[in-house]
Design an enzyme around this catalytic site. Structure first.
Site, mmCIF file in Angstrom:
data_model
loop_
_atom_site.group_PDB
_atom_site.id
_atom_site.type_symbol
_atom_site.label_atom_id
_atom_site.label_comp_id
_atom_site.label_asym_id
_atom_site.label_seq_id
_atom_site.Cartn_x
_atom_site.Cartn_y
_atom_site.Cartn_z
ATOM 1 N N LYS A 177 -5.923 32.831 0.529
ATOM 2 C CA LYS A 177 -5.189 33.194 1.757
ATOM 3 C C LYS A 177 -6.199 33.153 2.902
ATOM 4 O O LYS A 177 -6.985 34.059 3.086
ATOM 5 C CB LYS A 177 -4.607 34.603 1.625
ATOM 6 C CG LYS A 177 -3.340 34.875 2.419
ATOM 7 C CD LYS A 177 -3.461 34.735 3.928
ATOM 8 C CE LYS A 177 -3.983 35.962 4.630
ATOM 9 N NZ LYS A 177 -4.132 35.760 6.101
ATOM 10 N N GLU A 252 -17.259 41.400 0.976
ATOM 11 C CA GLU A 252 -18.307 40.940 1.899
ATOM 12 C C GLU A 252 -17.849 41.338 3.294
ATOM 13 O O GLU A 252 -16.954 40.716 3.856
ATOM 14 C CB GLU A 252 -18.466 39.421 1.817
ATOM 15 C CG GLU A 252 -18.845 38.901 0.443
ATOM 16 C CD GLU A 252 -20.263 39.249 0.055
ATOM 17 O OE1 GLU A 252 -21.071 39.631 0.931
ATOM 18 O OE2 GLU A 252 -20.566 39.179 -1.146
ATOM 19 N N CYS A 286 -21.212 37.232 10.241
ATOM 20 C CA CYS A 286 -21.394 38.549 9.613
ATOM 21 C C CYS A 286 -22.839 38.990 9.673
ATOM 22 O O CYS A 286 -23.130 40.177 9.707
ATOM 23 C CB CYS A 286 -20.907 38.495 8.175
ATOM 24 S SG CYS A 286 -21.663 37.186 7.221
ATOM 25 N N GLU A 384 -20.244 47.084 14.966
ATOM 26 C CA GLU A 384 -20.274 45.617 14.974
ATOM 27 C C GLU A 384 -19.413 45.084 16.124
ATOM 28 O O GLU A 384 -18.294 45.555 16.326
ATOM 29 C CB GLU A 384 -19.727 45.092 13.646
ATOM 30 C CG GLU A 384 -19.772 43.578 13.543
ATOM 31 C CD GLU A 384 -19.173 43.040 12.247
ATOM 32 O OE1 GLU A 384 -18.098 43.516 11.854
ATOM 33 O OE2 GLU A 384 -19.774 42.137 11.646
HETATM 34 P P1 NAP Z 1 -10.139 40.895 8.903
HETATM 35 O O1 NAP Z 1 -9.230 41.193 10.021
HETATM 36 O O2 NAP Z 1 -10.551 41.980 8.006
HETATM 37 O O3 NAP Z 1 -9.442 39.697 8.084
HETATM 38 C C1 NAP Z 1 -10.016 39.117 6.954
HETATM 39 C C2 NAP Z 1 -8.929 38.500 6.097
HETATM 40 O O4 NAP Z 1 -8.081 39.544 5.604
HETATM 41 C C3 NAP Z 1 -7.999 37.558 6.865
HETATM 42 O O5 NAP Z 1 -7.580 36.515 6.022
HETATM 43 C C4 NAP Z 1 -6.825 38.460 7.200
HETATM 44 O O6 NAP Z 1 -5.668 37.727 7.466
HETATM 45 C C5 NAP Z 1 -6.725 39.257 5.919
HETATM 46 N N1 NAP Z 1 -6.019 40.524 6.025
HETATM 47 C C6 NAP Z 1 -5.727 41.250 7.138
HETATM 48 N N2 NAP Z 1 -5.054 42.385 6.798
HETATM 49 C C7 NAP Z 1 -4.938 42.379 5.455
HETATM 50 C C8 NAP Z 1 -4.370 43.282 4.506
HETATM 51 N N3 NAP Z 1 -3.774 44.425 4.862
HETATM 52 N N4 NAP Z 1 -4.440 42.961 3.192
HETATM 53 C C9 NAP Z 1 -5.040 41.831 2.791
HETATM 54 N N5 NAP Z 1 -5.591 40.933 3.641
HETATM 55 C C10 NAP Z 1 -5.548 41.200 4.959
HETATM 56 O O7 NAP Z 1 -11.499 40.282 9.406
HETATM 57 P P2 NAP Z 1 -11.703 39.253 10.581
HETATM 58 O O8 NAP Z 1 -11.631 39.993 11.868
HETATM 59 O O9 NAP Z 1 -10.818 38.084 10.391
HETATM 60 O O10 NAP Z 1 -13.197 38.786 10.266
HETATM 61 C C11 NAP Z 1 -14.281 39.394 10.804
HETATM 62 C C12 NAP Z 1 -14.963 40.341 9.829
HETATM 63 O O11 NAP Z 1 -15.384 39.633 8.657
HETATM 64 C C13 NAP Z 1 -16.216 40.904 10.443
HETATM 65 O O12 NAP Z 1 -16.352 42.274 10.157
HETATM 66 C C14 NAP Z 1 -17.316 40.112 9.755
HETATM 67 O O13 NAP Z 1 -18.559 40.737 9.769
HETATM 68 C C15 NAP Z 1 -16.759 39.923 8.397
HETATM 69 N N6 NAP Z 1 -17.423 38.803 7.701
HETATM 70 C C16 NAP Z 1 -18.266 39.064 6.651
HETATM 71 C C17 NAP Z 1 -18.934 38.030 6.003
HETATM 72 C C18 NAP Z 1 -19.869 38.307 4.836
HETATM 73 O O14 NAP Z 1 -20.181 37.381 4.096
HETATM 74 N N7 NAP Z 1 -20.325 39.522 4.638
HETATM 75 C C19 NAP Z 1 -18.764 36.728 6.427
HETATM 76 C C20 NAP Z 1 -17.915 36.483 7.512
HETATM 77 C C21 NAP Z 1 -17.247 37.533 8.135
HETATM 78 P P3 NAP Z 1 -5.231 37.483 9.008
HETATM 79 O O15 NAP Z 1 -6.449 37.019 9.742
HETATM 80 O O16 NAP Z 1 -4.192 36.457 8.911
HETATM 81 O O17 NAP Z 1 -4.766 38.816 9.507
#
Ligand code: NAP
Length: 492
Positions: A177, A252, A286, A384
């Site tokens: 997804k 992650e 990240c 962050e």
């Molecule tokens: P996010 O809002 O947490 O979304 C991540 C994924 O989860 C997306 O596919 C999102 O779908 C989905 N999602 C949202 N709500 C959900 C729920 N209730 N249940 C299951 N899945 C759900 O994160 P983001 O804002 O897109 O990404 C940024 C974050 O990712 C930052 O904190 C960054 O540091 C972290 N990150 C970490 C790494 C690592 O390797 N440690 C790498 C890259 C990014 P939708 O987008 O369609 O809502």
């Protein structure tokens, strides 16, 4: 406007959501819609997971040797290499990352598949030297079942590959997804999976919103492992819903990674590492080096040089070769960066460069931004941003630098800039984070684990152990004695 209509990929077929609903995706460089995707809900998630489960137990997949799985992964790696330009362009269009960077990422992506392909037939159990003379015991590593891979928008294919390659190498099946903001490159990957010859249902892709499609996957009883990359708030939902079925988890999450600069560092390298660490990908990484801990004796020089380089960064269309910084991927992310800078200033931080939105083709652009703070409790030192914003603070001693570095609930990455080899190793051990880069930053490899301490999550992706994290360990006991089993009421 004509939008490119993408479909989902379930059980080897391209399909719409059961509801027939679709949503539009906007390109961040102009804020205009460019593609549309099926809006999957619980019923679609169920169809995809059921297909993945059926594939998991089917002879077409479960009956393959590990070597044959490895060959399929290698073929997929080759196909990704052949299509890297298309994949790079799709990612740049949908998340605004520079084409130079996505080209680099796509050029390297096949390595994840080649590396895990090589491991597929090296997943070995052990013969155990048990302390019972009439027993033989050994372990087997078996695939878990259906893996749900949930990835964010900042590096969709890289963050998918690092989950998908080990999960498939170990014999699992997948439902992926992607983020609703960046699904096109993942759907394009589906075509390559099909061409590579994976049996239907082994890899499935559903598109849709996190709280509906994503959440439905994480609580599905047939999902045995949730591999999640994203933010901490979402991760808490994922942990709660996966708890219903005791699914395995790897998380992650985000970071507030320090870049620690000592007076004996090569200052040119450190400045480049700092700029690359937080302004590349517009800080939507990240591992963004978003806290600059700089020794007092070189503080003014380093801050001045980072600001000077930031002022020359060419901001613009991510698909243009000369661009050095593209837009923020979403309007929400742009608002977060802007608001967090204002908040930090209201708490006493001093703006040294940037801090403004940039008008460019109607897209969501923000200046590279550096603030100074004399307090580690400033929100910019603790929260962050996920944007091109960094906060600098002085230190006077190594002990002070270490205390500042560890003054965070995150622990994903850290950069240490010094020519003193003893100090480099001392701090590498003492700084609490999953990755330490010494005199470099943002280096990744299929062979190296990535993951965090604390609020940066748990579990590791990449490296040999990643493939084992997608297996269940089984212990087999064999009675070697020809004597009949006697007393049934004893523990043997
Ligand atoms: P996010 O809002 O947490 O979304 C991540 C994924 O989860 C997306 O596919 C999102 O779908 C989905 N999602 C949202 N709500 C959900 C729920 N209730 N249940 C299951 N899945 C759900 O994160 P983001 O804002 O897109 O990404 C940024 C974050 O990712 C930052 O904190 C960054 O540091 C972290 N990150 C970490 C790494 C690592 O390797 N440690 C790498 C890259 C990014 P939708 O987008 O369609 O809502």
């Amino acid at each position: 406007m004509n939008l490119t209509p993408y479909q989902m990929y379930i059980n080897g077929r391209y399909c719409e959501a059961q509801s027939g609903n679709r949503f539009d995706s906007l390109t961040p460089s102009t804020a205009q819609p460019w593609a549309s995707f099926p809006d999957a809900t619980e019923v679609d998630a169920d169809i995809a997971v059921t297909a993945a489960h059926q594939a998991f137990v089917s002879p077409a997949w479960a009956g393959l040797t590990a070597t044959a799985r490895g060959k399929l992964l290698r073929t997929l790696g080759d196909l990704i290499a052949d299509h890297r330009e298309l994949l790079a362009e799709l990612e740049s269009r949908e998340n605004g990352k520079l084409i130079r960077e996505t080209r680099g990422q796509m050029g390297y992506l096949p390595e994840f598949f080649y590396y895990m392909a090589g491991l597929a037939d090296k997943i070995e159990g052990q013969t155990l030297p048990v302390d019972k003379s009439d027993m033989m015991a050994y372990t087997l590593h078996e695939p878990m079942g259906v893996v749900a891979a949930i990835v964010p928008w900042n590096s969709p294919l890289y963050l998918t590959a690092i989950k998908m390659a080990p999960a498939l190498a170990a014999g699992n099946t997948l439902v992926i997804k992607p983020s609703e903001h960046a699904s096109a490159s993942i759907v394009a990957l589906g075509k390559l999976v099909e061409q590579a010859g994976f049996p239907a249902g082994v890899v499935n892709i559903i598109t849709g919103y996190g709280p509906s499609a994503g959440a439905a996957l994480t609580r599905h009883p047939l999902v045995r492992h949730v591999a999640f990359t994203g933010g901490a708030a979402t991760a808490r939902h994922v942990v709660r819903s996966s708890a219903e079925n005791f699914a395995h988890l790897s998380l992650e999450l985000g970071g507030k990674s320090p870049q620690i600069v000592f007076p004996d560092a090569d200052i040119d390298s450190a400045v480049n590492g700092i700029v690359a660490g937080v302004f590349a990908a517009s800080g939507q990484s990240c591992v963004a080096g978003s806290r600059l801990l700089i020794h007092d004796s070189i503080y003014d020089e380093v801050v001045a040089r980072v600001c000077e380089r930031a002022s020359r960064i060419c901001i613009g269309d991510p698909l243009a070769e000369e661009t050095e910084m593209g837009p923020m991927t979403t309007l929400a992310q742009l608002d977060i960066a802007d608001n967090m800078v204002q908040q930090a200033i209201s708490e006493g931080a001093v703006l040294r460069y940037g801090g403004q939105r940039v008008e460019c083709n109607g897209g969501w652009y923000f200046q590279p931004t550096l603030l100074e703070s004399d307090s580690s409790s400033n929100s910019l030192m603790q929260e962050e941003v996920f944007g091109p914003v960094t906060a600098a603070i002085r230190f006077h001693t190594e002990a002070e630098a270490l205390a500042l570095a560890n003054d965070t609930r995150y622990g994903l990455a850290a950069g240490i800039w010094t020519r003193d080899i003893a100090r480099a190793h001392r701090l590498s051990k003492a700084v609490r984070s999953g990755i330490i880069w010494v005199n470099t930053y943002r280096v990744v490899s299929a062979m190296a684990p990535i993951g965090g301490f604390g609020d940066s999550g748990y579990g590791r992706e990449g490296g040999i152990e990643a493939v084992l994290s997608y297996t269940e360990k089984k212990t087999v006991w064999v009675n070697l004695s020809s004597e009949p089993m006697s007393d049934p009421f004893v523990m043997r």
